[in-house]
Design a protein around this motif. Structure first.
Motif, PDB file in Angstrom:
ATOM      1  N   MET A  78      -2.070   5.667   0.907  1.00 21.27           N
ATOM      2  CA  MET A  78      -1.839   4.562   1.061  1.00 21.27           C
ATOM      3  C   MET A  78      -2.626   3.464   0.326  1.00 21.27           C
ATOM      4  O   MET A  78      -3.530   3.719   1.565  1.00 21.27           O
ATOM      5  CB  MET A  78      -1.063   3.740   2.276  1.00 21.27           C
ATOM      6  N   LYS A  79      -2.797   2.680  -0.306  1.00 18.14           N
ATOM      7  CA  LYS A  79      -3.759   1.759  -0.887  1.00 18.14           C
ATOM      8  C   LYS A  79      -3.913   0.859  -0.097  1.00 18.14           C
ATOM      9  O   LYS A  79      -4.666   0.336   0.204  1.00 18.14           O
ATOM     10  CB  LYS A  79      -3.879   1.670  -2.210  1.00 18.14           C
ATOM     11  N   TYR A  80      -2.081   0.502   0.771  1.00 19.94           N
ATOM     12  CA  TYR A  80      -2.342  -0.869   0.974  1.00 19.94           C
ATOM     13  C   TYR A  80      -2.069  -1.286   2.225  1.00 19.94           C
ATOM     14  O   TYR A  80      -1.081  -2.090   3.038  1.00 19.94           O
ATOM     15  CB  TYR A  80      -2.076  -1.959   0.003  1.00 19.94           C
ATOM     16  N   ALA A  91       0.253  -3.899   4.615  1.00 23.90           N
ATOM     17  CA  ALA A  91       1.273  -3.697   4.696  1.00 23.90           C
ATOM     18  C   ALA A  91       1.821  -4.517   6.225  1.00 23.90           C
ATOM     19  O   ALA A  91       2.693  -5.170   6.489  1.00 23.90           O
ATOM     20  CB  ALA A  91       1.734  -2.650   4.179  1.00 23.90           C
ATOM     21  N   ASP A 145       4.392   6.140   1.339  1.00 22.65           N
ATOM     22  CA  ASP A 145       3.508   5.413   1.158  1.00 22.65           C
ATOM     23  C   ASP A 145       3.672   4.707  -0.626  1.00 22.65           C
ATOM     24  O   ASP A 145       2.623   3.496  -0.727  1.00 22.65           O
ATOM     25  CB  ASP A 145       2.027   6.696   1.248  1.00 22.65           C
ATOM     26  N   ARG A 146       4.086   5.174  -1.388  1.00 24.98           N
ATOM     27  CA  ARG A 146       3.405   4.575  -2.769  1.00 24.98           C
ATOM     28  C   ARG A 146       5.206   3.823  -2.961  1.00 24.98           C
ATOM     29  O   ARG A 146       4.195   2.808  -3.045  1.00 24.98           O
ATOM     30  CB  ARG A 146       4.114   6.175  -4.120  1.00 24.98           C
ATOM     31  N   THR A 172       5.854   1.481  -0.405  1.00 22.81           N
ATOM     32  CA  THR A 172       5.037   0.424   0.354  1.00 22.81           C
ATOM     33  C   THR A 172       3.746   0.062  -0.493  1.00 22.81           C
ATOM     34  O   THR A 172       3.806  -1.100  -0.741  1.00 22.81           O
ATOM     35  CB  THR A 172       4.307   1.346   1.689  1.00 22.81           C
ATOM     36  N   ASP A 173       3.193   0.653  -0.607  1.00 19.54           N
ATOM     37  CA  ASP A 173       2.269   0.367  -1.966  1.00 19.54           C
ATOM     38  C   ASP A 173       2.603  -0.466  -2.813  1.00 19.54           C
ATOM     39  O   ASP A 173       2.185  -1.851  -3.378  1.00 19.54           O
ATOM     40  CB  ASP A 173       0.719   1.358  -2.684  1.00 19.54           C
ATOM     41  N   ARG A 174       4.007  -0.464  -3.751  1.00 13.92           N
ATOM     42  CA  ARG A 174       4.692  -1.583  -4.466  1.00 13.92           C
ATOM     43  C   ARG A 174       5.248  -2.173  -4.234  1.00 13.92           C
ATOM     44  O   ARG A 174       5.195  -3.426  -4.688  1.00 13.92           O
ATOM     45  CB  ARG A 174       5.578  -0.189  -5.516  1.00 13.92           C
ATOM     46  N   VAL A 178       3.753  -4.303  -1.577  1.00 12.60           N
ATOM     47  CA  VAL A 178       2.973  -4.657  -1.354  1.00 12.60           C
ATOM     48  C   VAL A 178       2.947  -5.771  -2.523  1.00 12.60           C
ATOM     49  O   VAL A 178       2.719  -6.613  -2.992  1.00 12.60           O
ATOM     50  CB  VAL A 178       1.871  -4.235  -1.162  1.00 12.60           C
ATOM     51  N   GLU A 179       2.513  -4.819  -3.991  1.00 13.05           N
ATOM     52  CA  GLU A 179       2.161  -5.545  -4.868  1.00 13.05           C
ATOM     53  C   GLU A 179       3.768  -6.275  -5.512  1.00 13.05           C
ATOM     54  O   GLU A 179       2.535  -7.950  -5.878  1.00 13.05           O
ATOM     55  CB  GLU A 179       2.670  -4.788  -6.527  1.00 13.05           C
TER      56      GLU A 179
END
Length: 123
Positions: free
Chosen positions: A1-3, A7, A96-97, A99-101, A103-104
């Motif tokens: 997860m990047k963010y 999150a 996780d992906r 969740t990153d989306r 956040v975007e």
């Protein structure tokens, strides 16, 4: 997860202790985490219409061409398909992906967006 940190902030800011969030931002992360919990903790044995409604909410909300390009939209659709495959509970990757989306999506919508309560959702 990047963010992950962002999150967490979205969760703390917008997700109530119980029930649906009053903002789309909160409901997005609540939906992903409800689905993650069901897959990880229960192996999707309790999957019902409520979880289907969460997937549909994510699909409809994250299907936004002004926020996501075609590649990101395909990734979102693929991750939702994996999560919905009840034969094999998903690992953390799709969650996780997503969740990153989300956040975007929240970055593209920095002001709280009202979420309409779904009277048929009991998750």
């Amino acid at each position: 997860m990047k963010y992950a940190e962002e999150a967490g902030r979205i969760w703390r800011t917008y997700v109530p202790e119980r029930g649906q969030a009053v903002t789309v931002q909160g409901e997005l992360i609540r939906a992903v985490e409800k689905l993650r919990d069901e897959a990880g903790r229960n192996g999707n044995v309790n999957w019902d219409d409520g979880f289907e409604r969460l997937v549909l909410f994510l699909r409809r909300t994250l299907d936004e061409p002004l926020v996501f390009d075609a590649s990101a939209s395909r990734e979102i659709a693929g991750d939702l398909a994996v999560i919905s495959n009840l034969e094999v509970p998903a690992d953390d990757g799709p969650f996780d992906r997503l969740t990153d989306r989300l956040v975007e999506w929240c970055r593209a919508h920095p002001d709280p967006v009202a979420h309409s309560h779904d009277p048929y959702l009991h998750r």
